[in-house]
Write a protein that holds these residues in place. Structure first.
Motif, PDB file in Angstrom:
ATOM      1  N   ARG A 142       0.831  -1.214   0.000  1.00  0.00           N
ATOM      2  CA  ARG A 142       0.000   0.000   0.000  1.00  0.00           C
ATOM      3  C   ARG A 142       0.861   1.257   0.000  1.00  0.00           C
ATOM      4  O   ARG A 142       0.544   2.248  -0.668  1.00  0.00           O
ATOM      5  CB  ARG A 142      -0.911  -0.015   1.235  1.00  0.00           C
ATOM      6  CG  ARG A 142      -1.846   1.189   1.350  1.00  0.00           C
ATOM      7  CD  ARG A 142      -2.497   1.200   2.711  1.00  0.00           C
ATOM      8  NE  ARG A 142      -1.473   1.252   3.757  1.00  0.00           N
ATOM      9  CZ  ARG A 142      -1.608   0.702   4.959  1.00  0.00           C
ATOM     10  NH1 ARG A 142      -2.701   0.050   5.275  1.00  0.00           N
ATOM     11  NH2 ARG A 142      -0.625   0.811   5.841  1.00  0.00           N
ATOM     12  N   ASP A 143       1.989   1.209   0.718  1.00  0.00           N
ATOM     13  CA  ASP A 143       2.845   2.398   0.826  1.00  0.00           C
ATOM     14  C   ASP A 143       3.554   2.738  -0.475  1.00  0.00           C
ATOM     15  O   ASP A 143       3.758   3.916  -0.785  1.00  0.00           O
ATOM     16  CB  ASP A 143       3.882   2.192   1.937  1.00  0.00           C
ATOM     17  CG  ASP A 143       3.257   2.213   3.327  1.00  0.00           C
ATOM     18  OD1 ASP A 143       2.117   2.699   3.458  1.00  0.00           O
ATOM     19  OD2 ASP A 143       3.905   1.719   4.274  1.00  0.00           O
ATOM     20  N   TYR A 149      -2.005  -2.194  -4.689  1.00  0.00           N
ATOM     21  CA  TYR A 149      -2.692  -2.609  -3.461  1.00  0.00           C
ATOM     22  C   TYR A 149      -4.196  -2.703  -3.686  1.00  0.00           C
ATOM     23  O   TYR A 149      -4.831  -3.716  -3.353  1.00  0.00           O
ATOM     24  CB  TYR A 149      -2.372  -1.618  -2.351  1.00  0.00           C
ATOM     25  CG  TYR A 149      -3.186  -1.797  -1.090  1.00  0.00           C
ATOM     26  CD1 TYR A 149      -2.827  -2.747  -0.135  1.00  0.00           C
ATOM     27  CD2 TYR A 149      -4.309  -1.011  -0.854  1.00  0.00           C
ATOM     28  CE1 TYR A 149      -3.570  -2.911   1.021  1.00  0.00           C
ATOM     29  CE2 TYR A 149      -5.055  -1.164   0.304  1.00  0.00           C
ATOM     30  CZ  TYR A 149      -4.686  -2.118   1.239  1.00  0.00           C
ATOM     31  OH  TYR A 149      -5.433  -2.276   2.376  1.00  0.00           O
ATOM     32  N   HIS A 150      -4.790  -1.655  -4.251  1.00  0.00           N
ATOM     33  CA  HIS A 150      -6.243  -1.648  -4.467  1.00  0.00           C
ATOM     34  C   HIS A 150      -6.659  -2.690  -5.507  1.00  0.00           C
ATOM     35  O   HIS A 150      -7.720  -3.311  -5.379  1.00  0.00           O
ATOM     36  CB  HIS A 150      -6.706  -0.252  -4.886  1.00  0.00           C
ATOM     37  CG  HIS A 150      -6.594   0.761  -3.797  1.00  0.00           C
ATOM     38  ND1 HIS A 150      -7.318   0.686  -2.625  1.00  0.00           N
ATOM     39  CD2 HIS A 150      -5.815   1.870  -3.683  1.00  0.00           C
ATOM     40  CE1 HIS A 150      -7.017   1.710  -1.830  1.00  0.00           C
ATOM     41  NE2 HIS A 150      -6.110   2.440  -2.452  1.00  0.00           N
ATOM     42  N   PHE A 151      -5.833  -2.895  -6.533  1.00  0.00           N
ATOM     43  CA  PHE A 151      -6.121  -3.939  -7.519  1.00  0.00           C
ATOM     44  C   PHE A 151      -6.148  -5.302  -6.855  1.00  0.00           C
ATOM     45  O   PHE A 151      -7.062  -6.108  -7.080  1.00  0.00           O
ATOM     46  CB  PHE A 151      -5.062  -3.912  -8.621  1.00  0.00           C
ATOM     47  CG  PHE A 151      -5.114  -5.095  -9.548  1.00  0.00           C
ATOM     48  CD1 PHE A 151      -5.983  -5.113 -10.623  1.00  0.00           C
ATOM     49  CD2 PHE A 151      -4.298  -6.207  -9.333  1.00  0.00           C
ATOM     50  CE1 PHE A 151      -6.038  -6.210 -11.479  1.00  0.00           C
ATOM     51  CE2 PHE A 151      -4.352  -7.303 -10.178  1.00  0.00           C
ATOM     52  CZ  PHE A 151      -5.225  -7.303 -11.258  1.00  0.00           C
ATOM     53  N   GLU A 273      14.575  -0.534  -1.088  1.00  0.00           N
ATOM     54  CA  GLU A 273      14.884   0.887  -0.885  1.00  0.00           C
ATOM     55  C   GLU A 273      13.614   1.729  -0.872  1.00  0.00           C
ATOM     56  O   GLU A 273      13.478   2.668  -0.084  1.00  0.00           O
ATOM     57  CB  GLU A 273      15.827   1.353  -1.998  1.00  0.00           C
ATOM     58  CG  GLU A 273      16.240   2.813  -1.874  1.00  0.00           C
ATOM     59  CD  GLU A 273      17.132   3.249  -3.021  1.00  0.00           C
ATOM     60  OE1 GLU A 273      17.416   4.456  -3.088  1.00  0.00           O
ATOM     61  OE2 GLU A 273      17.521   2.392  -3.834  1.00  0.00           O
ATOM     62  N   ALA A 274      12.654   1.394  -1.745  1.00  0.00           N
ATOM     63  CA  ALA A 274      11.425   2.179  -1.827  1.00  0.00           C
ATOM     64  C   ALA A 274      10.626   2.103  -0.528  1.00  0.00           C
ATOM     65  O   ALA A 274      10.098   3.107  -0.042  1.00  0.00           O
ATOM     66  CB  ALA A 274      10.573   1.686  -2.996  1.00  0.00           C
ATOM     67  N   ASN A 284       6.423  15.653   5.064  1.00  0.00           N
ATOM     68  CA  ASN A 284       6.111  16.491   3.905  1.00  0.00           C
ATOM     69  C   ASN A 284       6.995  16.203   2.701  1.00  0.00           C
ATOM     70  O   ASN A 284       6.949  16.915   1.704  1.00  0.00           O
ATOM     71  CB  ASN A 284       6.244  17.967   4.286  1.00  0.00           C
ATOM     72  CG  ASN A 284       5.250  18.359   5.367  1.00  0.00           C
ATOM     73  OD1 ASN A 284       4.118  17.865   5.385  1.00  0.00           O
ATOM     74  ND2 ASN A 284       5.669  19.249   6.274  1.00  0.00           N
ATOM     75  N   ALA A 285       7.815  15.166   2.793  1.00  0.00           N
ATOM     76  CA  ALA A 285       8.715  14.861   1.678  1.00  0.00           C
ATOM     77  C   ALA A 285       7.935  14.230   0.530  1.00  0.00           C
ATOM     78  O   ALA A 285       6.892  13.608   0.716  1.00  0.00           O
ATOM     79  CB  ALA A 285       9.819  13.914   2.141  1.00  0.00           C
ATOM     80  N   SER A 286       8.439  14.382  -0.683  1.00  0.00           N
ATOM     81  CA  SER A 286       7.779  13.806  -1.853  1.00  0.00           C
ATOM     82  C   SER A 286       7.945  12.292  -1.876  1.00  0.00           C
ATOM     83  O   SER A 286       8.895  11.751  -1.306  1.00  0.00           O
ATOM     84  CB  SER A 286       8.378  14.406  -3.131  1.00  0.00           C
ATOM     85  OG  SER A 286       9.759  14.109  -3.195  1.00  0.00           O
ATOM     86  N   ILE A 287       7.035  11.615  -2.548  1.00  0.00           N
ATOM     87  CA  ILE A 287       7.076  10.157  -2.642  1.00  0.00           C
ATOM     88  C   ILE A 287       8.096   9.750  -3.702  1.00  0.00           C
ATOM     89  O   ILE A 287       8.077  10.238  -4.822  1.00  0.00           O
ATOM     90  CB  ILE A 287       5.689   9.599  -2.996  1.00  0.00           C
ATOM     91  CG1 ILE A 287       4.707   9.962  -1.887  1.00  0.00           C
ATOM     92  CG2 ILE A 287       5.735   8.093  -3.190  1.00  0.00           C
ATOM     93  CD1 ILE A 287       3.278   9.519  -2.175  1.00  0.00           C
ATOM     94  N   LYS A 288       8.971   8.840  -3.327  1.00  0.00           N
ATOM     95  CA  LYS A 288      10.017   8.392  -4.261  1.00  0.00           C
ATOM     96  C   LYS A 288       9.425   7.534  -5.356  1.00  0.00           C
ATOM     97  O   LYS A 288       8.509   6.752  -5.116  1.00  0.00           O
ATOM     98  CB  LYS A 288      11.074   7.598  -3.490  1.00  0.00           C
ATOM     99  CG  LYS A 288      12.299   7.256  -4.320  1.00  0.00           C
ATOM    100  CD  LYS A 288      13.379   6.635  -3.466  1.00  0.00           C
ATOM    101  CE  LYS A 288      14.611   6.357  -4.289  1.00  0.00           C
ATOM    102  NZ  LYS A 288      15.699   5.802  -3.473  1.00  0.00           N
TER     103      LYS A 288
END
Length: 368
Positions: A142-143, A149-151, A273-274, A284-288
């Motif tokens: 999910r992260d 995840y939803h699929f 790593e992800a 508040n960091a952007s998603i890698k």
């Protein structure tokens, strides 16, 4: 909503069982009388229509309980037998379709002990060599891949509810019971169990089980009542068998193969790593971008492929269990049995020349 009585339910479920046998063998109820009354120790034979006792008609028409030792052998020899046990020896899948037996703990007016539901969950998984995808792996998925995840969750739930077999229905009831007992109402809710019950009852019409009448309505009424009772009182259930132990219950029933490959994939996803970035990134960091982590992508593909393959197999179990599609009745050298013919000596090949029915085939046996 009107409530059906216990006697109405028992009759309806006995009638449903007889109709499943007809669907499984692709025949009418008269053919059941002629072919399923022999003990397993006897060669599979075909009774002449004039001497075949109408045992299955009594179940099919009147809803007589087949699971009682009050049925006499067609030639009056030996002890009385259970029609249910006798038929299940020839058609093993029919065992689950007498719902008064397979769903009995949930149809008795209240939720059973939690150990009973846990045993059903364990048996369902063991039979299919499956495990629950760990909750930690679902959270990792999910992260890093919301779409994946939803699929996965939506399709797994869809396969379980649309499978519409007694075993998957019991699995959904047991899973709902376990969720309520843990007071986990945010994920797997009563809606999913109700959907499974509704799909099961609707499937009876889609699968062309003959002359259903009010059977599906009576069953749906009692199943929804059972789910309501689990939702309201399931958290009070006590464990009567400590040997069952606890179960690692994820927020949704996502099943995967019980294999080292899946274990490695879950570990690879968790250590990727992800996932580590999502776990420790500032709020508040952007998603890698996930594409940069090939190991993570590979692990996700393995998990989703394994789970969808497992759930698709479960969805198709009804068709694979039909005797008429598998052709797996032990037929052997079939013989026509007439009154007094204790030696079963008239071969089918000889009888067929005289125009005797040959078997559960649409050309020779019609649906009642």
């Amino acid at each position: 909503m009107s409530r059906s009585s216990a006697s109405d339910l028992d009759r309806a479920l006995a009638q449903l069982w007889a109709r499943y046998l007809c669907a499984s063998l692709d025949c009418d109820v008269h053919w059941l009388n002629r072919t399923l009354l022999f003990p397993l120790s006897e060669p599979h034979g075909v009774l002449e229509a004039r001497i075949a006792p109408p045992f299955f008609q009594e179940v099919y028409t009147s809803g007589k309980n087949p699971n009682g030792r009050y049925w006499k052998e067609f030639d009056d020899r030996g002890d009385r037998f259970s029609l249910y046990e006798r038929a299940c020896q020839r058609v093993p899948a029919a065992k689950e379709w007498l719902l008064t037996e397979s769903l009995k703990p949930y149809l008795n007016g209240g939720p059973p002990s939690i150990s009973i539901s846990r045993r059903y969950l364990s048996e369902f998984l063991e039979k299919r060599n499956a495990i629950f995808l760990p909750g930690s792996a679902l959270a990792d998925l999910r992260d890093v891949s919301g779409d994946g995840y939803h699929f996965l969750v939506s399709n797994c739930l869809k396969c379980l509810t649309s499978a519409a077999t007694p075993e998957t229905l019991r699995f959904l009831l047991a899973y709902h019971h376990e969720s309520v007992w843990r007071k986990d109402f945010e994920n797997f809710s009563s809606h999913h169990a109700e959907k499974g019950a509704e799909q099961f009852c609707e499937s009876l019409h889609v699968r062309n089980l003959d002359n259903l009448g009010a059977i599906a309505t009576v069953l749906k009424d009692r199943l929804l009542k059972a789910i309501e009772m689990i939702s309201e009182y399931g958290y009070r259930s006590q464990s009567l068998n400590s040997a069952i132990g606890d179960v690692d219950l994820p927020p949704f029933p996502v099943l995967v193969d019980r294999s080292q490959t899946i274990t490695d994939a879950c570990e690879s996803l968790h250590d990727s790593e992800a996932v580590r970035y999502q776990r420790f990134r500032p709020p508040n960091a952007s998603i890698k971008h996930l594409a940069a982590d090939e190991g993570c992508c590979r692990a996700i593909r393995v998990i989703i492929f394994s789970s969808m393959r497992k759930h698709c197999h479960i969805r198709n179990e009804y068709k694979s269990h039909l005797q008429c599609s598998q052709r797996n009745i032990s037929r052997g050298p079939e013989k026509i049995v007439a009154r007094g013919s204790h030696e079963r000596c008239r071969a089918l090949s000889a009888a067929s020349k005289a125009g005797v029915d040959k078997g559960p085939n649409p050309k020779y046996a019609t649906r009642g």
